[in-house]
Design a protein around this motif. Structure first.
Motif, PDB file in Angstrom:
ATOM      1  N   ASP A  11       9.433  16.588   4.753  1.00 55.03           N
ATOM      2  CA  ASP A  11      10.166  15.751   3.547  1.00 55.03           C
ATOM      3  C   ASP A  11      11.047  14.637   4.242  1.00 55.03           C
ATOM      4  O   ASP A  11      11.342  14.685   5.078  1.00 55.03           O
ATOM      5  CB  ASP A  11      10.618  16.486   2.402  1.00 55.03           C
ATOM      6  CG  ASP A  11      11.953  17.681   3.291  1.00 55.03           C
ATOM      7  OD1 ASP A  11      12.981  16.915   3.457  1.00 55.03           O
ATOM      8  OD2 ASP A  11      11.528  18.787   3.258  1.00 55.03           O
ATOM      9  N   HIS A 249      20.224  18.796   3.990  1.00 55.43           N
ATOM     10  CA  HIS A 249      18.705  18.852   3.594  1.00 55.43           C
ATOM     11  C   HIS A 249      18.501  19.490   2.225  1.00 55.43           C
ATOM     12  O   HIS A 249      17.940  18.960   1.335  1.00 55.43           O
ATOM     13  CB  HIS A 249      18.232  19.683   4.724  1.00 55.43           C
ATOM     14  CG  HIS A 249      16.746  19.712   4.976  1.00 55.43           C
ATOM     15  ND1 HIS A 249      16.110  20.473   5.700  1.00 55.43           N
ATOM     16  CD2 HIS A 249      15.865  19.191   4.004  1.00 55.43           C
ATOM     17  CE1 HIS A 249      14.619  20.064   5.394  1.00 55.43           C
ATOM     18  NE2 HIS A 249      14.584  19.349   4.487  1.00 55.43           N
ATOM     19  N   LEU A 253      17.060  17.299  -0.899  1.00 53.92           N
ATOM     20  CA  LEU A 253      15.946  17.891  -2.079  1.00 53.92           C
ATOM     21  C   LEU A 253      16.191  17.718  -3.242  1.00 53.92           C
ATOM     22  O   LEU A 253      15.488  17.524  -4.198  1.00 53.92           O
ATOM     23  CB  LEU A 253      15.336  19.135  -1.146  1.00 53.92           C
ATOM     24  CG  LEU A 253      14.652  19.046   0.299  1.00 53.92           C
ATOM     25  CD1 LEU A 253      14.341  20.364   0.602  1.00 53.92           C
ATOM     26  CD2 LEU A 253      13.434  18.389   0.033  1.00 53.92           C
ATOM     27  N   TYR A 257      14.217  15.532  -5.718  1.00 53.56           N
ATOM     28  CA  TYR A 257      13.079  16.260  -6.688  1.00 53.56           C
ATOM     29  C   TYR A 257      13.478  16.700  -8.198  1.00 53.56           C
ATOM     30  O   TYR A 257      12.877  17.104  -9.142  1.00 53.56           O
ATOM     31  CB  TYR A 257      12.433  17.422  -6.062  1.00 53.56           C
ATOM     32  CG  TYR A 257      11.414  17.044  -4.806  1.00 53.56           C
ATOM     33  CD1 TYR A 257      10.148  16.370  -5.131  1.00 53.56           C
ATOM     34  CD2 TYR A 257      11.778  17.147  -3.702  1.00 53.56           C
ATOM     35  CE1 TYR A 257       9.169  16.083  -4.045  1.00 53.56           C
ATOM     36  CE2 TYR A 257      10.838  16.758  -2.757  1.00 53.56           C
ATOM     37  CZ  TYR A 257       9.544  16.223  -2.866  1.00 53.56           C
ATOM     38  OH  TYR A 257       8.715  15.920  -1.801  1.00 53.56           O
ATOM     39  N   GLY A 262      13.240  20.544  -6.808  1.00 51.15           N
ATOM     40  CA  GLY A 262      14.027  20.466  -5.325  1.00 51.15           C
ATOM     41  C   GLY A 262      14.210  22.010  -4.930  1.00 51.15           C
ATOM     42  O   GLY A 262      14.095  22.355  -3.949  1.00 51.15           O
ATOM     43  N   HIS A 265      11.085  23.238  -3.611  1.00 55.83           N
ATOM     44  CA  HIS A 265      10.733  22.552  -2.241  1.00 55.83           C
ATOM     45  C   HIS A 265      11.602  23.480  -1.264  1.00 55.83           C
ATOM     46  O   HIS A 265      11.279  23.305   0.204  1.00 55.83           O
ATOM     47  CB  HIS A 265      10.632  21.172  -2.410  1.00 55.83           C
ATOM     48  CG  HIS A 265       9.606  20.437  -2.858  1.00 55.83           C
ATOM     49  ND1 HIS A 265       8.488  20.212  -2.178  1.00 55.83           N
ATOM     50  CD2 HIS A 265       9.274  20.005  -4.273  1.00 55.83           C
ATOM     51  CE1 HIS A 265       7.616  19.546  -3.021  1.00 55.83           C
ATOM     52  NE2 HIS A 265       7.982  19.601  -4.005  1.00 55.83           N
ATOM     53  N   ALA A 266      12.723  23.622  -1.410  1.00 50.29           N
ATOM     54  CA  ALA A 266      13.885  24.120  -0.412  1.00 50.29           C
ATOM     55  C   ALA A 266      13.629  25.452   0.143  1.00 50.29           C
ATOM     56  O   ALA A 266      14.133  25.675   1.198  1.00 50.29           O
ATOM     57  CB  ALA A 266      15.228  23.752  -0.947  1.00 50.29           C
TER      58      ALA A 266
END
Length: 322
Positions: A11, A249, A253, A257, A262, A265-266
Protein backbone atom coordinates in the motif's frame (compact mmCIF):
# COMPACT_ATOMS: atom_id res chain seq x y z
CA UNK A 1 16.98 -3.07 -5.13
CA UNK A 2 13.24 -2.95 -5.74
CA UNK A 3 10.21 -3.63 -3.57
CA UNK A 4 7.93 -6.03 -5.44
CA UNK A 5 4.22 -5.44 -5.96
CA UNK A 6 2.32 -7.50 -3.38
CA UNK A 7 -1.46 -7.58 -3.58
CA UNK A 8 -2.97 -6.23 -0.38
CA UNK A 9 0.49 -5.46 1.02
CA UNK A 10 2.43 -2.75 -0.85
CA UNK A 11 0.00 0.00 0.00
CA UNK A 12 0.95 3.66 -0.23
CA UNK A 13 2.40 3.86 3.28
CA UNK A 14 4.49 0.70 3.03
CA UNK A 15 5.93 2.06 -0.23
CA UNK A 16 6.69 5.45 1.32
CA UNK A 17 8.51 3.83 4.22
CA UNK A 18 10.46 1.37 2.05
CA UNK A 19 11.57 4.14 -0.30
CA UNK A 20 12.64 6.35 2.60
CA UNK A 21 14.59 3.41 4.04
CA UNK A 22 16.64 3.03 0.88
CA UNK A 23 14.74 0.96 -1.70
CA UNK A 24 15.70 2.08 -5.20
CA UNK A 25 12.09 1.89 -6.36
CA UNK A 26 8.80 0.51 -5.06
CA UNK A 27 5.80 -0.85 -6.96
CA UNK A 28 2.12 -0.46 -6.09
CA UNK A 29 0.02 -3.47 -5.24
CA UNK A 30 -1.71 -4.95 -8.27
CA UNK A 31 -4.50 -2.71 -9.62
CA UNK A 32 -7.27 -4.24 -11.73
CA UNK A 33 -7.21 -2.22 -14.97
CA UNK A 34 -10.89 -2.60 -15.75
CA UNK A 35 -11.88 -1.40 -12.28
CA UNK A 36 -9.54 1.58 -12.40
CA UNK A 37 -10.87 2.46 -15.86
CA UNK A 38 -14.41 2.41 -14.41
CA UNK A 39 -13.40 4.83 -11.65
CA UNK A 40 -13.55 2.32 -8.79
CA UNK A 41 -12.63 4.18 -5.58
CA UNK A 42 -10.59 1.41 -3.96
CA UNK A 43 -8.60 0.87 -7.16
CA UNK A 44 -7.80 4.56 -7.15
CA UNK A 45 -6.51 4.26 -3.58
CA UNK A 46 -4.35 1.28 -4.55
CA UNK A 47 -2.80 3.31 -7.35
CA UNK A 48 -2.20 6.36 -5.15
CA UNK A 49 1.43 7.48 -5.04
CA UNK A 50 1.63 10.82 -3.24
CA UNK A 51 5.04 11.15 -1.63
CA UNK A 52 6.57 8.24 -3.60
CA UNK A 53 9.09 8.87 -6.38
CA UNK A 54 9.38 7.23 -8.79
CA UNK A 55 5.72 6.26 -8.61
CA UNK A 56 5.27 2.84 -10.24
CA UNK A 57 1.74 1.48 -10.77
CA UNK A 58 1.21 -2.17 -11.61
CA UNK A 59 -1.84 -2.96 -13.73
CA UNK A 60 -3.48 -6.35 -14.30
CA UNK A 61 -5.95 -7.24 -17.03
CA UNK A 62 -6.60 -9.43 -20.03
CA UNK A 63 -7.87 -7.00 -22.69
CA UNK A 64 -5.89 -4.27 -24.47
CA UNK A 65 -8.44 -1.44 -24.38
CA UNK A 66 -9.09 -1.37 -20.60
CA UNK A 67 -5.37 -1.76 -19.94
CA UNK A 68 -4.57 1.18 -22.19
CA UNK A 69 -7.28 3.31 -20.60
CA UNK A 70 -6.14 2.43 -17.08
CA UNK A 71 -2.54 3.21 -17.99
CA UNK A 72 -3.55 6.66 -19.20
CA UNK A 73 -5.54 7.27 -16.00
CA UNK A 74 -2.61 6.17 -13.85
CA UNK A 75 -0.23 8.51 -15.67
CA UNK A 76 -2.70 11.40 -15.51
CA UNK A 77 -2.84 10.94 -11.74
CA UNK A 78 0.91 10.84 -11.26
CA UNK A 79 2.40 7.50 -12.29
CA UNK A 80 5.99 7.73 -13.51
CA UNK A 81 6.15 4.09 -14.66
CA UNK A 82 3.52 1.51 -15.64
CA UNK A 83 4.24 -2.13 -14.82
CA UNK A 84 2.14 -4.87 -16.42
CA UNK A 85 1.30 -7.94 -14.35
CA UNK A 86 1.92 -11.20 -16.19
CA UNK A 87 3.08 -13.12 -13.15
CA UNK A 88 0.30 -13.32 -10.57
CA UNK A 89 -0.57 -17.01 -10.00
CA UNK A 90 -3.80 -16.49 -8.03
CA UNK A 91 -6.77 -18.41 -9.43
CA UNK A 92 -8.98 -15.34 -9.13
CA UNK A 93 -6.63 -13.58 -11.55
CA UNK A 94 -5.63 -16.40 -13.91
CA UNK A 95 -9.25 -17.55 -14.09
CA UNK A 96 -9.98 -14.28 -15.86
CA UNK A 97 -7.09 -14.88 -18.30
CA UNK A 98 -4.94 -12.22 -16.61
CA UNK A 99 -1.71 -12.42 -14.61
CA UNK A 100 0.43 -15.45 -15.40
CA UNK A 101 -2.37 -16.90 -17.57
CA UNK A 102 -1.14 -14.49 -20.25
CA UNK A 103 2.00 -16.61 -20.53
CA UNK A 104 -0.18 -19.30 -22.12
CA UNK A 105 -1.05 -16.93 -24.99
CA UNK A 106 1.94 -14.82 -25.97
CA UNK A 107 0.10 -13.29 -28.92
CA UNK A 108 -2.53 -11.83 -26.59
CA UNK A 109 0.18 -10.85 -24.13
CA UNK A 110 1.93 -8.97 -26.93
CA UNK A 111 -1.27 -7.17 -27.96
CA UNK A 112 -1.83 -6.11 -24.38
CA UNK A 113 1.73 -4.85 -23.94
CA UNK A 114 1.53 -3.02 -27.24
CA UNK A 115 -1.68 -1.27 -26.19
CA UNK A 116 -0.14 -0.06 -22.93
CA UNK A 117 3.09 0.99 -24.63
CA UNK A 118 1.13 2.97 -27.20
CA UNK A 119 -1.12 4.62 -24.62
CA UNK A 120 1.51 6.36 -22.50
CA UNK A 121 4.85 8.10 -22.87
CA UNK A 122 6.31 7.04 -19.52
CA UNK A 123 8.44 3.89 -19.18
CA UNK A 124 6.54 0.59 -19.30
CA UNK A 125 7.79 -2.63 -17.72
CA UNK A 126 6.42 -6.15 -17.31
CA UNK A 127 6.65 -8.70 -14.50
CA UNK A 128 6.35 -12.37 -15.41
CA UNK A 129 7.16 -15.89 -14.28
CA UNK A 130 9.39 -18.45 -15.98
CA UNK A 131 6.31 -19.85 -17.70
CA UNK A 132 2.98 -21.50 -16.97
CA UNK A 133 4.56 -24.84 -16.03
CA UNK A 134 7.83 -26.72 -16.41
CA UNK A 135 6.89 -27.76 -19.94
CA UNK A 136 6.58 -24.16 -21.10
CA UNK A 137 9.47 -22.00 -19.97
CA UNK A 138 8.72 -19.10 -22.32
CA UNK A 139 9.79 -16.05 -20.31
CA UNK A 140 12.65 -15.37 -22.74
CA UNK A 141 10.25 -15.28 -25.68
CA UNK A 142 7.86 -12.97 -23.87
CA UNK A 143 10.75 -10.70 -22.87
CA UNK A 144 11.89 -10.50 -26.50
CA UNK A 145 8.40 -9.46 -27.59
CA UNK A 146 8.35 -6.84 -24.83
CA UNK A 147 11.71 -5.48 -25.97
CA UNK A 148 10.56 -5.23 -29.60
CA UNK A 149 7.53 -3.24 -28.46
CA UNK A 150 9.77 -0.73 -26.70
CA UNK A 151 9.29 -1.78 -23.08
CA UNK A 152 11.99 -0.60 -20.74
CA UNK A 153 12.61 -3.50 -18.37
CA UNK A 154 11.48 -6.98 -17.36
CA UNK A 155 11.20 -8.69 -13.98
CA UNK A 156 11.13 -12.48 -13.75
CA UNK A 157 10.00 -14.47 -10.72
CA UNK A 158 12.00 -17.68 -10.73
CA UNK A 159 9.02 -20.03 -10.53
CA UNK A 160 6.30 -21.20 -12.89
CA UNK A 161 2.67 -20.36 -12.30
CA UNK A 162 1.94 -23.97 -11.37
CA UNK A 163 4.50 -23.80 -8.57
CA UNK A 164 2.74 -20.82 -6.99
CA UNK A 165 5.21 -20.18 -4.12
CA UNK A 166 6.23 -23.78 -3.50
CA UNK A 167 9.74 -25.13 -3.83
CA UNK A 168 12.68 -22.86 -4.48
CA UNK A 169 12.97 -20.03 -6.98
CA UNK A 170 15.21 -21.06 -9.89
CA UNK A 171 17.48 -18.05 -10.19
CA UNK A 172 19.71 -19.77 -12.77
CA UNK A 173 16.75 -20.18 -15.13
CA UNK A 174 16.38 -16.39 -15.24
CA UNK A 175 19.77 -16.17 -16.99
CA UNK A 176 18.15 -17.32 -20.26
CA UNK A 177 15.96 -14.21 -20.15
CA UNK A 178 18.93 -11.96 -19.38
CA UNK A 179 20.79 -13.39 -22.37
CA UNK A 180 17.78 -13.03 -24.69
CA UNK A 181 17.31 -9.25 -24.40
CA UNK A 182 19.28 -6.02 -24.07
CA UNK A 183 16.86 -4.26 -21.71
CA UNK A 184 17.41 -4.66 -17.95
CA UNK A 185 16.12 -7.85 -16.35
CA UNK A 186 15.40 -7.99 -12.62
CA UNK A 187 15.27 -11.26 -10.68
CA UNK A 188 12.61 -12.02 -8.08
CA UNK A 189 11.86 -14.87 -5.71
CA UNK A 190 13.20 -16.08 -2.32
CA UNK A 191 15.50 -13.11 -1.69
CA UNK A 192 15.36 -12.57 2.07
CA UNK A 193 18.67 -10.83 2.78
CA UNK A 194 22.01 -9.73 1.30
CA UNK A 195 23.42 -13.26 1.06
CA UNK A 196 20.47 -14.43 -1.01
CA UNK A 197 20.58 -11.25 -3.12
CA UNK A 198 24.24 -11.86 -3.98
CA UNK A 199 23.55 -15.49 -4.85
CA UNK A 200 20.55 -14.50 -6.97
CA UNK A 201 22.57 -11.93 -8.92
CA UNK A 202 25.41 -14.40 -9.47
CA UNK A 203 23.12 -17.19 -10.66
CA UNK A 204 20.85 -15.07 -12.86
CA UNK A 205 23.16 -12.38 -14.20
CA UNK A 206 20.28 -9.96 -13.61
CA UNK A 207 20.68 -6.20 -13.44
CA UNK A 208 19.07 -6.09 -10.01
CA UNK A 209 16.85 -7.86 -7.53
CA UNK A 210 13.23 -7.39 -6.53
CA UNK A 211 12.28 -8.35 -2.96
CA UNK A 212 8.73 -9.40 -2.17
CA UNK A 213 7.28 -11.37 0.73
CA UNK A 214 10.38 -11.05 2.93
CA UNK A 215 9.73 -7.31 3.24
CA UNK A 216 6.28 -7.70 4.79
CA UNK A 217 6.58 -6.50 8.37
CA UNK A 218 10.09 -5.22 7.49
CA UNK A 219 9.68 -2.38 4.98
CA UNK A 220 13.25 -1.33 5.80
CA UNK A 221 14.65 -4.65 4.49
CA UNK A 222 15.05 -3.66 0.84
CA UNK A 223 17.13 -0.65 1.78
CA UNK A 224 19.24 -2.76 4.15
CA UNK A 225 19.98 -5.23 1.35
CA UNK A 226 20.80 -2.41 -1.06
CA UNK A 227 23.25 -0.90 1.43
CA UNK A 228 24.92 -4.25 2.06
CA UNK A 229 25.36 -4.90 -1.67
CA UNK A 230 26.91 -1.44 -2.02
CA UNK A 231 29.38 -2.24 0.77
CA UNK A 232 27.83 0.25 3.16
CA UNK A 233 27.62 -0.44 6.88
CA UNK A 234 24.01 0.22 7.80
CA UNK A 235 22.76 -1.06 11.17
CA UNK A 236 19.35 -2.58 11.51
CA UNK A 237 16.72 -0.16 12.79
CA UNK A 238 16.55 -0.04 16.55
CA UNK A 239 13.50 -1.49 18.25
CA UNK A 240 12.29 2.03 18.95
CA UNK A 241 12.66 2.89 15.26
CA UNK A 242 10.82 -0.28 14.27
CA UNK A 243 7.99 0.59 16.64
CA UNK A 244 7.81 4.08 15.13
CA UNK A 245 7.68 2.63 11.60
CA UNK A 246 4.99 0.10 12.49
CA UNK A 247 2.86 2.80 14.11
CA UNK A 248 3.39 5.18 11.18
CA UNK A 249 2.26 2.46 8.79
CA UNK A 250 -0.84 1.64 10.84
CA UNK A 251 -1.84 5.27 11.29
CA UNK A 252 -1.35 5.89 7.59
CA UNK A 253 -3.71 3.08 6.66
CA UNK A 254 -6.33 4.41 9.07
CA UNK A 255 -6.00 7.86 7.50
CA UNK A 256 -6.09 6.51 3.94
CA UNK A 257 -8.99 4.08 4.23
CA UNK A 258 -10.85 5.26 7.33
CA UNK A 259 -11.00 3.45 10.70
CA UNK A 260 -13.03 0.37 9.72
CA UNK A 261 -11.50 -0.43 6.34
CA UNK A 262 -8.07 0.76 7.46
CA UNK A 263 -8.10 -1.68 10.38
CA UNK A 264 -8.96 -4.54 8.00
CA UNK A 265 -6.17 -3.58 5.61
CA UNK A 266 -3.74 -3.32 8.52
CA UNK A 267 -4.25 -6.79 10.02
CA UNK A 268 -1.74 -8.66 7.88
CA UNK A 269 0.82 -5.90 8.44
CA UNK A 270 0.26 -5.91 12.20
CA UNK A 271 0.73 -9.68 12.35
CA UNK A 272 3.96 -9.44 10.36
CA UNK A 273 5.36 -6.62 12.49
CA UNK A 274 4.71 -8.65 15.64
CA UNK A 275 6.29 -11.75 14.06
CA UNK A 276 9.45 -9.78 13.28
CA UNK A 277 9.50 -8.27 16.77
CA UNK A 278 10.57 -11.71 17.96
CA UNK A 279 9.21 -14.83 19.68
CA UNK A 280 6.83 -13.99 22.48
CA UNK A 281 6.77 -10.29 21.61
CA UNK A 282 3.09 -10.29 22.55
CA UNK A 283 1.10 -12.73 24.61
CA UNK A 284 -1.57 -14.60 22.67
CA UNK A 285 -4.37 -12.52 24.15
CA UNK A 286 -2.60 -9.25 23.28
CA UNK A 287 -1.88 -10.44 19.74
CA UNK A 288 -5.53 -11.35 19.24
CA UNK A 289 -6.62 -7.97 20.56
CA UNK A 290 -4.17 -6.17 18.27
CA UNK A 291 -5.54 -7.95 15.20
CA UNK A 292 -9.19 -7.43 16.09
CA UNK A 293 -9.44 -4.07 17.84
CA UNK A 294 -11.24 -1.20 16.15
CA UNK A 295 -9.59 1.26 18.57
CA UNK A 296 -6.51 2.88 16.94
CA UNK A 297 -5.12 3.99 20.32
CA UNK A 298 -5.24 0.42 21.61
CA UNK A 299 -3.54 -0.87 18.46
CA UNK A 300 -0.74 1.68 18.78
CA UNK A 301 -0.21 0.76 22.44
CA UNK A 302 0.03 -2.93 21.57
CA UNK A 303 2.38 -2.33 18.63
CA UNK A 304 4.75 -0.43 20.86
CA UNK A 305 4.46 -3.15 23.49
CA UNK A 306 5.58 -5.69 20.88
CA UNK A 307 8.89 -3.89 20.42
CA UNK A 308 9.30 -2.53 23.96
CA UNK A 309 8.32 -4.06 27.27
CA UNK A 310 5.28 -2.60 29.12
CA UNK A 311 7.50 -0.19 31.05
CA UNK A 312 9.09 1.16 27.88
CA UNK A 313 12.40 -0.68 28.30
CA UNK A 314 14.12 -1.88 25.13
CA UNK A 315 14.05 -5.64 24.50
CA UNK A 316 16.78 -7.62 22.76
CA UNK A 317 18.07 -5.93 19.55
CA UNK A 318 16.72 -7.10 16.22
CA UNK A 319 19.03 -8.96 13.88
CA UNK A 320 20.90 -7.08 11.17
CA UNK A 321 21.13 -7.72 7.45
CA UNK A 322 24.75 -8.53 6.63
Amino acid sequence: MLLAPLSGVTDLHMRRIARRCGASAVVSEMVAAAELARGDAESQLRSEGAGVSPHVVQLAGCAPEPMARAARIAVETGADVIDVNMGCPAKTVTGGAAGSALMRDLDNAERLLGAVRGAVEVPVTVKMRLGWDEASFNAAGLAQRAERLGLNAVTVHGRTRQQFYKGNADWAAIRAVVQAVRIPVFANGDVTGPEEARACLAASGAAGVMVGRAAQGRPWLVGQIAAALAGEARPAPSREECADIACEHYEGLIALYGPAMGARHARKHLASYVDHAGPGALATADRTRLLTTADPAAAIELLRKAFLDPDGHVLEPLGEAA
